[in-house]
Write an enzyme that holds these catalytic residues in place. Structure first.
Site, PDB file in Angstrom:
ATOM      1  N   ASP A  55      -1.653   7.562   8.599  1.00  0.00           N
ATOM      2  CA  ASP A  55      -2.259   6.279   8.247  1.00  0.00           C
ATOM      3  C   ASP A  55      -3.087   5.823   9.448  1.00  0.00           C
ATOM      4  OD1 ASP A  55      -0.774   4.094   5.871  1.00  0.00           O
ATOM      5  OD2 ASP A  55      -2.703   3.763   6.875  1.00  0.00           O
TER       6      ASP A  55
ATOM      7  N   ASP B  60      -6.712   2.470   6.445  1.00  0.00           N
ATOM      8  CA  ASP B  60      -6.268   1.147   6.015  1.00  0.00           C
ATOM      9  C   ASP B  60      -7.428   0.155   5.958  1.00  0.00           C
ATOM     10  OD1 ASP B  60      -3.751  -0.465   5.600  1.00  0.00           O
ATOM     11  OD2 ASP B  60      -4.612  -1.608   7.238  1.00  0.00           O
TER      12      ASP B  60
ATOM     13  N   GLU C   3      -8.728   3.195   1.983  1.00  0.00           N
ATOM     14  CA  GLU C   3      -8.162   2.114   1.183  1.00  0.00           C
ATOM     15  C   GLU C   3      -9.188   1.008   1.157  1.00  0.00           C
ATOM     16  OE1 GLU C   3      -5.612  -0.739   2.750  1.00  0.00           O
ATOM     17  OE2 GLU C   3      -4.476  -1.075   0.921  1.00  0.00           O
TER      18      GLU C   3
ATOM     19  N   HIS D  42       3.167   1.363  -1.144  1.00  0.00           N
ATOM     20  CA  HIS D  42       4.103   0.442  -0.467  1.00  0.00           C
ATOM     21  C   HIS D  42       3.688  -1.023  -0.624  1.00  0.00           C
ATOM     22  CE1 HIS D  42       0.739   1.103   2.130  1.00  0.00           C
ATOM     23  NE2 HIS D  42       1.089   0.056   2.836  1.00  0.00           N
ATOM     24  N   ASP D  43       2.522  -1.229  -1.248  1.00  0.00           N
ATOM     25  CA  ASP D  43       2.038  -2.605  -1.468  1.00  0.00           C
ATOM     26  C   ASP D  43       2.145  -3.028  -2.923  1.00  0.00           C
ATOM     27  OD1 ASP D  43      -0.806  -2.086   0.732  1.00  0.00           O
ATOM     28  OD2 ASP D  43       1.207  -2.837   1.185  1.00  0.00           O
TER      29      ASP D  43
HETATM   30  O1  TEU Z   1      -3.173  -3.375   2.549  1.00  0.00           O
HETATM   31  C1  TEU Z   1      -4.395  -4.052   2.306  1.00  0.00           C
HETATM   32  C2  TEU Z   1      -4.240  -4.983   1.190  1.00  0.00           C
HETATM   33  O2  TEU Z   1      -5.160  -5.344   0.533  1.00  0.00           O
HETATM   34  C3  TEU Z   1      -2.890  -5.489   0.958  1.00  0.00           C
HETATM   35  O3  TEU Z   1      -2.910  -6.783   1.495  1.00  0.00           O
HETATM   36  C4  TEU Z   1      -2.583  -5.485  -0.532  1.00  0.00           C
HETATM   37  O4  TEU Z   1      -3.714  -5.699  -1.285  1.00  0.00           O
HETATM   38  C5  TEU Z   1      -1.673  -6.600  -0.836  1.00  0.00           C
HETATM   39  O5  TEU Z   1      -0.676  -6.540   0.104  1.00  0.00           O
HETATM   40  C6  TEU Z   1      -1.130  -6.456  -2.245  1.00  0.00           C
HETATM   41  O6  TEU Z   1      -0.169  -7.455  -2.439  1.00  0.00           O
HETATM   42  C7  TEU Z   1      -3.163  -2.620   3.757  1.00  0.00           C
HETATM   43  C8  TEU Z   1      -1.784  -2.011   3.881  1.00  0.00           C
HETATM   44  O7  TEU Z   1      -1.571  -1.114   2.795  1.00  0.00           O
HETATM   45  C9  TEU Z   1      -0.785  -3.141   3.877  1.00  0.00           C
HETATM   46  O8  TEU Z   1       0.553  -2.645   3.868  1.00  0.00           O
HETATM   47  C10 TEU Z   1      -1.013  -3.977   5.125  1.00  0.00           C
HETATM   48  O9  TEU Z   1      -0.163  -5.099   5.080  1.00  0.00           O
HETATM   49  C11 TEU Z   1      -2.475  -4.454   5.205  1.00  0.00           C
HETATM   50  O10 TEU Z   1      -3.433  -3.453   4.878  1.00  0.00           O
HETATM   51  C12 TEU Z   1      -2.790  -4.854   6.646  1.00  0.00           C
HETATM   52  O11 TEU Z   1      -2.794  -3.682   7.439  1.00  0.00           O
END
Ligand code: TEU
Length: 561
Positions: free
Chosen positions: A98, A206, A264, A336-337
């Protein structure tokens, strides 16, 4: 024929802190991953994507990095990382890292220097601005723009030492790096080359469509009832995004073989994705878009809007058509999100959980693109029954709950209902390995509670059950590896206006596949002609022509002239 290996690959995402705890501290670690690589080899995936394992204060579970070239002791050390990479490679598994470079941790030496004084050589490595004209620094509303952070509160933090604010689109401990500064870009590229020289096979990048900001930084659109504005027009798909990614390609990836890069990109459009992923533009191989995981969103973030299947089909149809000739799709339901898709778009009741998990996997995986399996998805793991806000650990959930209830006056019960259904912690409960205490994840109390359904839903039980989601996913992945039409076939959406059935065909030369998924708990007849007598390739339930039982999926194959 496919000329790029990742077109026929399946990627498995590991969230290390929740995957397997080998040293008994309640937190997953690299040794735990090494101990479970055979699970991934048996599943048949080709690539492992590791969420961040770098040194970090863990404010945002590692998406706040304080040393890009070292491993956080929570997870292990560089020697263990090398052992993991070797063990993965020995099983034919590639391993991608990542890459979190839109922002660093506020404890990264770069930021510590940058904040130390206004004339520090690294001051311009981050976004520093004085208070809004005419307002006293440090007072509410004096932030340089009215943007909100993704985790609640303003996107600017006041630094008393130097009397200025710094930008953080996420937490105050995640200051945004200033990509306009060529020194920042050079330092990032050098770090990336260091990982590639070490043997990693690429990166998941990210929020990489946030690195180019629109200058000058200006106020965003303030919505009634919200404390801070949506500033995304000022930083999503910004004016130099393609330039930066092409420069990254030239400085880091050019001349290297066998790599995978996936960006992403929250809010990326089909047209932008074509430009990011067209191979001749030399930017990234594919992107994570968000339209389908925003499909059940409505105007009010604190209300649940049920999925409309025709909306979801419209989204996937647009992305499949848009990237049919140029560029490449990633395919995912979970990460994970995101909440667990079997709870979100399927039916996680004991009666229909396995069938709907298999149906969702089939409908996703047989699209044109590279599928991503998130840890536990191959088991049909479900959302967690959060009882109160104290059950949550995610900085996003806690920050948004605070802002919604304390600043925007929303009912706690309403906010909890949405967080219970959509919160990121749903995906972060420990991997369920067996029916021993803590699901076999750890010998001690895990950092986040294990789903109470682990005695019924776990890898050991599913490996022993030929009809499990796990063994079904193995067949699905095997089909991608063996059927060229899955990889290179064209895509035609069928029944676009049907709210119950998801149906499409894939065609390559004389081979045509028909994929159907029933997104309901009712029996539905698929009104599709010309497939009588076709070969049944895969189904999650006993097939009966085109009569679709609740949550049934079928894949038929026929020769066409
Ligand atoms: O996520 C980016 C992002 O858009 C997230 O905020 C997501 O859309 C949201 O959490 C959905 O509820 C990336 C990573 O995947 C995330 O884990 C990190 O918190 C974020 O960037 C900051 O690095």
């Amino acid at each position: 024929m496919t000329d790029l290996w990742w077109k026929s690959a399946v990627v498995y995402q590991i969230y290390p802190r929740s995957f397997a705890d080998a040293d008994g501290d309640g937190m997953g670690d690299l040794r735990g991953i090494i101990d479970h690589l055979d699970h991934l080899a048996e599943l048949g995936v080709d690539v492992i994507w590791l969420s961040p394992i770098h040194k970090s204060p863990q404010d945002d579970n590692g998406y706040d990095i304080s040393d890009y070239q070292d491993i956080d002791p929570l997870f292990g050390d560089l020697a263990t990382f090398d052992e993991l990479m070797t063990a993965a490679h020995s099983r034919g598994l590639k391993l991608i890292m990542d890459l979190v470079v839109n922002h660093s941790s506020d404890e990264h030496p770069w930021f510590v220097e940058s904040r130390s004084s206004k004339d520090n050589p690294k001051r311009d490595w981050y976004w520093w601005r004085p208070a809004r004209d005419g307002m006293e620094a440090g007072t509410p509303g004096a932030e340089p723009t009215n943007w909100g952070s993704a985790f609640g509160g303003p996107a600017w933090e006041y630094d008393k030492e130097t009397g200025e604010y710094y930008l953080h689109l996420f937490s105050p401990k995640q200051p945004d790096l200033n990509w306009e500064n060529p020194e920042v870009r050079a330092a990032v590229y050098e770090m990336m080359r260091w990982w590639l020289d070490r043997g990693v096979d690429g990166f998941r990048m990210d929020v990489i469509n946030m690195i180019s900001k629109v200058l000058p930084l200006e106020d965003g659109r303030l919505t009634a009832g919200q404390a801070y504005a949506d500033g995304s027009a000022g930083y999503i798909n910004g004016p130099r995004n393609h330039e930066f990614l092409h420069e990254m390609y030239e400085q880091v990836f050019a001349g290297r073989e066998g790599l995978l890069t996936v960006g992403e990109m929250p809010g990326v459009t089909v047209d932008e994705a074509i430009r990011f992923t067209a191979q001749d533009r030399q930017e990234v191989d594919m992107v994570f878009q968000f339209d389908h995981v925003w499909a059940d969103r409505g105007g009010d973030p604190w209300r649940i809007f049920p999925l409309q299947l025709t909306v979801l089909k419209g989204i996937f149809g647009r992305w499949q058509a848009g990237l049919a000739e140029e560029g490449w799709n990633s395919l995912y339901w979970n990460n994970h999100d995101q909440p667990r898709v079997v709870s979100r778009y399927g039916d996680d009741s004991p009666e229909f959980r396995a069938a709907s998990a298999k149906m969702l996997g089939t409908v996703l995986h047989l699209h044109r693109g590279t599928p991503y399996v998130y840890q536990g998805e191959e088991l049909g793991m479900t959302n967690y029954p959060f009882a109160s806000i104290t059950d949550f650990r995610d900085i996003e959930a806690l920050g948004q709950f605070r802002q919604a209830t304390e600043i925007e006056g929303r009912e706690a019960a309403d906010v909890l209902t949405v967080l219970r259904a959509r919160g990121r912690d749903n995906a972060r409960t420990p991997m369920q390995w067996d029916d021993s205490p803590n699901g076999g994840f750890s010998t001690t109390t895990p950092w986040l509670a294990v789903n109470p359904n682990y005695p019924q839903i776990n890898a050991k039980a599913e490996r022993a059950d030929p009809d499990s989601v796990f063994h079904y996913y193995r067949q699905l992945i095997k089909l991608r590896h063996e059927e060229p039409a899955v990889v290179d076939g064209d895509f035609t959406m069928l029944l676009p206006n049907d709210e119950r059935l998801y149906a499409y065909t894939r065609r390559l030369n004389e081979t045509e596949l028909l994929v159907i998924g029933n997104f309901t708990g009712e029996t539905v007849e698929a009104e599709i002609d010309g497939w009588a007598g076709a070969e049944l390739v895969l189904s999650n339930l006993p097939a009966n022509g085109l009569t679709m039982a609740p949550w049934q999926t079928v894949v038929y194959r026929r020769a066409t002239t």
